[in-house]
Design an enzyme around this catalytic site. Structure first.
Site, short mmCIF file in Angstrom:
data_model
loop_
_atom_site.label_atom_id
_atom_site.label_comp_id
_atom_site.label_asym_id
_atom_site.label_seq_id
_atom_site.Cartn_x
_atom_site.Cartn_y
_atom_site.Cartn_z
N ASP A 1 0.88 -1.18 -0.12
CA ASP A 1 0.35 -0.15 0.09
C ASP A 1 0.91 1.15 -0.05
O ASP A 1 1.95 1.30 0.63
CB ASP A 1 -0.67 -0.16 1.27
CG ASP A 1 -1.84 1.17 1.13
OD1 ASP A 1 -2.63 1.34 0.55
OD2 ASP A 1 -1.67 1.95 2.19
N GLU B 1 1.69 -0.13 -4.77
CA GLU B 1 0.54 0.83 -5.34
C GLU B 1 1.12 2.40 -5.19
O GLU B 1 1.50 2.80 -4.45
CB GLU B 1 -0.49 1.08 -4.19
CG GLU B 1 -1.59 1.75 -4.38
CD GLU B 1 -2.36 2.59 -3.38
OE1 GLU B 1 -3.53 2.88 -3.55
OE2 GLU B 1 -1.63 2.65 -2.37
#
Length: 617
Positions: A328, A357
């Site tokens: 993330d 990400e």
């Protein structure tokens, strides 16, 4: 009188002894066990307990030596660095902590490395099914409520009760659809006051959230997925933790968090990291700023924290045998640390894969983050990046009509433009492609009454370059807009709760349109598993011309798959002579959607917004 005095002295000494023992208590040890035979011989053990830094640390175990014992600002922590030699055998070693005349022993197990399947990585041969665990299936209602947080399915931002047992119970459903890989939004502990159903505010990096289940259940999920020939990707977060993480009440050091633990909002200006004109101050606030008040920003430049996080990911790979990691907010963490992490994981598990990400609306920035990028002077060692540009483009490209006007760049031409920039990527096949996910508005629109847009988009996603990811519920046409809140794009899957009136996991519980969409996706997914050209082949695509059609081929070892998309609202007669370079000797092929033969010798007739996926023969 002498007797009473002696008794009081004995009582005082007992109290003092108990106090000394309490002072040396080890209340936390992370990790709690490790493995022999790891390629990296160094092991960090973080010990936490009242005034534990006063203790002398010793151990006597064949093949293991203490490299370093580090005291930090907080006397309640010790960081013990060990070296495990090649001849180290599995077993239980005793870590001795001595303060004065008091000694306590803390057992630490060294396990044999597992021979269970796992750490296989993922590639363009896979298709991921992304699940928000709290919103999929409630397998064990008894674990719904914890602390003061109660399940409330009427509130989009509350916990709804989905869990690991529910996902385990639906692995057959996922396998039947044709997916090869399951990616779960974070499942680690989020014991936040508001519930943190999404999982991105971790309060314990080594334990699954009890509202989702146990570590053992997570391992069971991975093992059962492997038994079915599927893989599992774990969502991790190194940029921040939750504000209720256990160490927030007693920080190891003043530099454990960025900005000395004080809230400073990040700017989210991710472009500054690659901007050659950006001032250092703007880069610093991006990386050192907090994502939100409830998510304190971790300082990966602290060497003990850096090693802790790297070991944590390796611990989960070895313990649960996961096959991949989705990281993330990848650009928000320290760049050098993230590059080191990717490299250390790859060194330990060469087949493993990490997708970061990096949320950029332009392909240029995503490509900069991929490992070995020719445009980045420093290697990120990140194998896979996410193609947000393609996702944003697809929403309009399959909605707007492609124009027959020469030079027009509407409709499907926009897709062509994105793919045409693949020269920017070091490895165009290792890109995660998607129509939507847990952070984006759903691809499907509420007002859609037919499947033409859906069918074109699914066909494209599953046949273009990259690693496709499909968000749970897409197969039953779930919709929701970001503007209405994140909960609206993370709705409960109908049939996942005992009191649901509709069970969309079954054919009988789906509408006719939902079944048509489900069957369509299943057919392509199962065909894709057997199609080498689509999974591994070269991509050759043609500029959409006046017909408004986008045509491309996937080619491998003499096998060719031809994809034809009509981006107009009119029937098109498409002359095939233009595509002779990829058609070659073939005269016809089978459309894998309808099963019918399609001649590619002269002209192909496409219905309005039609799509063909033709296996040439």
């Amino acid at each position: 009188m002498n007797y009473m005095r002696k008794l009081n002295i004995i009582i005082v000494l007992c109290y003092l002894g108990i106090f000394c023992l309490q002072a040396m208590e080890v209340s936390r040890m992370e990790p709690s066990f490790w493995w022999t035979g790891m390629k990296n011989p160094e092991l960090q053990i973080m010990l936490y307990g009242k005034d534990i830094a006063k203790s002398k640390v010793q151990l006597d175990y064949d093949g293991v030596r203490i490299k370093e014992v580090v005291q930090v600002e907080n006397p309640n922590y010790l960081f013990v660095y060990l070296e495990l030699r090649d001849n180290t055998r599995p077993g239980i070693m005793q870590i001795e902590l001595t303060e004065g005349k008091n000694t306590i022993r803390k057992p630490f197990e060294l396990k044999q490395r597992s021979n269970r399947p796992g750490a296989m990585g993922f590639s363009s041969g896979d298709v991921m099914y992304l699940i928000t665990p709290d919103r999929f299936v409630n397998g064990i209602p008894e674990n719904d409520n914890l602390d003061t947080v109660k399940v409330n399915r009427q509130r989009p931002g509350s916990r709804h009760g989905g869990d690991l047992r529910g996902i385990i119970n639906k692995l057959d459903y996922i396998e039947d659809l044709g997916f090869t890989t399951v990616w779960l939004n974070p499942v680690l502990e989020n014991r936040m006051p508001g519930g943190s159903y999404h999982g991105y505010a971790i309060t314990d990096f080594f334990n699954v959230d009890p509202r989702f289940g146990t570590n053992e259940e997570y391992c069971e999920l991975v093992d059962k997925a492997h038994e079915k020939g599927m893989k599992v990707v774990m969502d991790m977060i190194f940029n921040h933790c939750g504000s209720s993480h256990w160490w927030m009440k007693d920080m190891p050091a003043s530099d454990w968090l960025n900005n000395q633990g004080n809230f400073v909002q990040t700017t989210h200006y991710k472009w500054t990291l690659m901007d050659i004109h950006a001032p250092e101050s703007e880069k610093d606030i991006l990386v050192n700023g907090w994502f939100g008040r409830g998510m304190p920003d971790l300082n990966q430049r602290n060497r003990h924290l850096a090693t802790y996080l790297i070991q944590n990911s390796i611990w989960w790979i070895e313990y649960a045998r996961i096959d991949g990691i989705r990281q993330d907010t990848h650009p928000y963490a320290d760049y050098d640390f993230m590059a080191r992490w990717c490299q250390e994981v790859e060194n330990e598990y060469p087949d493993f894969n990490i997708v970061g990400e990096a949320w950029y609306p332009r392909i240029t920035a995503s490509a900069w983050w991929q490992g070995n990028s020719p445009n980045n002077n420093s290697n990120s060692h990140l194998k896979t990046v996410m193609d947000f540009d393609l996702s944003f483009t697809a929403k309009d490209a399959f909605t707007d009509e492609s124009s027959s006007r020469e030079g027009s760049e509407a409709g499907l031409f926009k897709l062509y433009e994105v793919i045409a920039q693949d020269y920017l990527f070091a490895d165009p096949d290792n890109i995660l492609t998607f129509l939507d996910n847990h952070d984006l508005g759903r691809f499907m629109k509420k007002e859609e009454k037919d499947l033409r847009r859906y069918k074109q988009a699914i066909a494209f996603l599953l046949t273009t370059r990259g690693i496709p990811q499909i968000y749970y519920g897409t197969e039953i046409l779930m919709y929701g807009e970001k503007k209405d809140g994140d909960g609206n794009i993370r709705k409960d899957f109908p049939g996942g709760w005992p009191d649901d009136e509709v069970d969309a996991f079954t054919k009988e519980g789906r509408t006719l349109l939902q079944n048509e969409a489900w069957d369509y996706m299943q057919k392509i997914l199962h065909w894709r598993k057997m199609s080498s050209p689509v999974k591994e082949g070269k991509l050759i695509h043609y500029t959409p011309d006046r017909t408004g059609c986008y045509v491309y081929a996937r080619i491998k070892d003499g096998q060719t798959v031809l994809v034809v998309l009509n981006g107009t609202d009119n029937e098109q007669l498409l002359p095939m002579s233009r595509f002779s370079e990829v058609i070659g000797k073939y005269q016809a092929g089978k459309d894998i959607i309808t099963g019918k033969s399609v001649s590619v010798a002269e002209t192909v007739k496409l219905p309005p917004r039609g799509v063909f996926i033709i296996d040439l023969y």
